[in-house]
Design an enzyme around this catalytic site. Structure first.
Site, PDB file in Angstrom:
ATOM      1  N   HIS A  66     -81.216  70.687 -60.750  1.00  0.00           N
ATOM      2  CA  HIS A  66     -82.302  70.679 -59.406  1.00  0.00           C
ATOM      3  C   HIS A  66     -82.752  69.255 -59.055  1.00  0.00           C
ATOM      4  CE1 HIS A  66     -85.879  72.023 -57.082  1.00  0.00           C
ATOM      5  NE2 HIS A  66     -85.276  73.091 -57.077  1.00  0.00           N
ATOM      6  N   PHE A 100     -86.491  73.794 -48.829  1.00  0.00           N
ATOM      7  CA  PHE A 100     -86.472  72.314 -49.145  1.00  0.00           C
ATOM      8  C   PHE A 100     -87.097  71.710 -47.837  1.00  0.00           C
ATOM      9  CE2 PHE A 100     -83.369  73.848 -52.084  1.00  0.00           C
ATOM     10  CZ  PHE A 100     -83.718  73.321 -53.165  1.00  0.00           C
ATOM     11  N   TYR A 158     -92.741  75.961 -50.199  1.00  0.00           N
ATOM     12  CA  TYR A 158     -93.834  74.708 -50.694  1.00  0.00           C
ATOM     13  C   TYR A 158     -95.057  75.439 -50.544  1.00  0.00           C
ATOM     14  CZ  TYR A 158     -90.207  71.174 -50.119  1.00  0.00           C
ATOM     15  OH  TYR A 158     -89.030  70.362 -50.200  1.00  0.00           O
ATOM     16  N   ASP A 218     -88.793  79.431 -53.834  1.00  0.00           N
ATOM     17  CA  ASP A 218     -89.939  79.872 -52.769  1.00  0.00           C
ATOM     18  C   ASP A 218     -90.431  78.780 -52.123  1.00  0.00           C
ATOM     19  OD1 ASP A 218     -91.410  78.776 -55.108  1.00  0.00           O
ATOM     20  OD2 ASP A 218     -92.706  80.434 -55.029  1.00  0.00           O
TER      21      ASP A 218
END
Length: 221
Positions: A187, A78, A67, A65
């Site tokens: 990640h 990102f 920031y 989701d």
């Protein structure tokens, strides 16, 4: 909320936009934006689609989701606006690109240039409440973005999917087997990267090598 999305995607996703679940979702989103501080700005909710033409699509990078800090989310997974400090996960992505491709470390966190080359930077959940990660995960976004993943994997062949972390890896089961390259790793968050699950995955060179193999233009990362 009026859905502002590029023509190339509207034709693909029209049945979703006209569905009952999506109408309910948008009502929930409108309510949240009216009563709380939410990100990204409404005009940027569908930026992942508006900056990446469906006809140019070559790569799909999945996030979770947006920031949840002020001025960070710009609608691309990102990515942050160019005047915003680069968050830790993105910093680790850029370090891996430098190491993988032997390039200078990128200093601009706005990844629109990737989108324009055919990289869909897709969060599974497209909105979030300020300082409350995961707050919109139950509103219905995933039904929509799962459909996006299914549709692009069926309508396109030879795509590169980058699945980073346990959450993204779960999406592999909904990717239609159409000669795609599926790249999986930990990640890029510091927690995962510092435990050795991110650095050295070489996803960016693997992606470009795959594109070359299929006579497609590589991505300038």
């Amino acid at each position: 909320m009026k859905i502002s999305i590029s023509k190339s995607w509207k034709e693909i996703l029209d049945s979703e936009f006209n569905s009952e679940y999506f109408e309910t979702l948008i009502k929930k989103i409108d309510f949240n934006y009216e009563n709380k501080v939410c990100y990204p700005n409404k005009k940027n909710i569908f930026s992942a689609f508006n900056h990446c033409n469906f006809n140019d699509l070559k790569v799909v990078i999945l996030g979770q989701d947006p920031y949840h800090g002020e001025n960070q989310a710009n609608g691309l997974a990102f990515s942050v606006s160019s005047n915003v400090k680069i968050p830790p996960s993105l910093k680790n992505i850029l370090i891996e690109i430098r190491n993988d491709l032997n390039t200078n470390l990128r200093e601009n966190g706005d990844l629109k240039d990737w989108s324009k080359q055919g990289v869909l930077l897709l969060n599974s959940v497209l909105t979030v409440e300020k300082s409350n990660p995961g707050s919109h995960s139950k509103l219905g976004w995933e039904k929509f973005t799962n459909q996006v993943i299914k549709l692009v994997s069926k309508k396109k062949s030879n795509l590169v999917f980058m699945l980073w972390g346990g959450y993204a890896k779960k999406k592999e089961k909904i990717i239609y087997d159409n000669q795609h390259l599926i790249l999986k790793s930990g990640h890029p968050s510091p927690l995962s990267a510092n435990r050795g699950f991110w650095f050295g995955n070489k996803h960016f060179s693997k992606c470009n090598n795959f594109l070359i193999k299929h006579k497609l233009k590589t991505i300038k990362w």
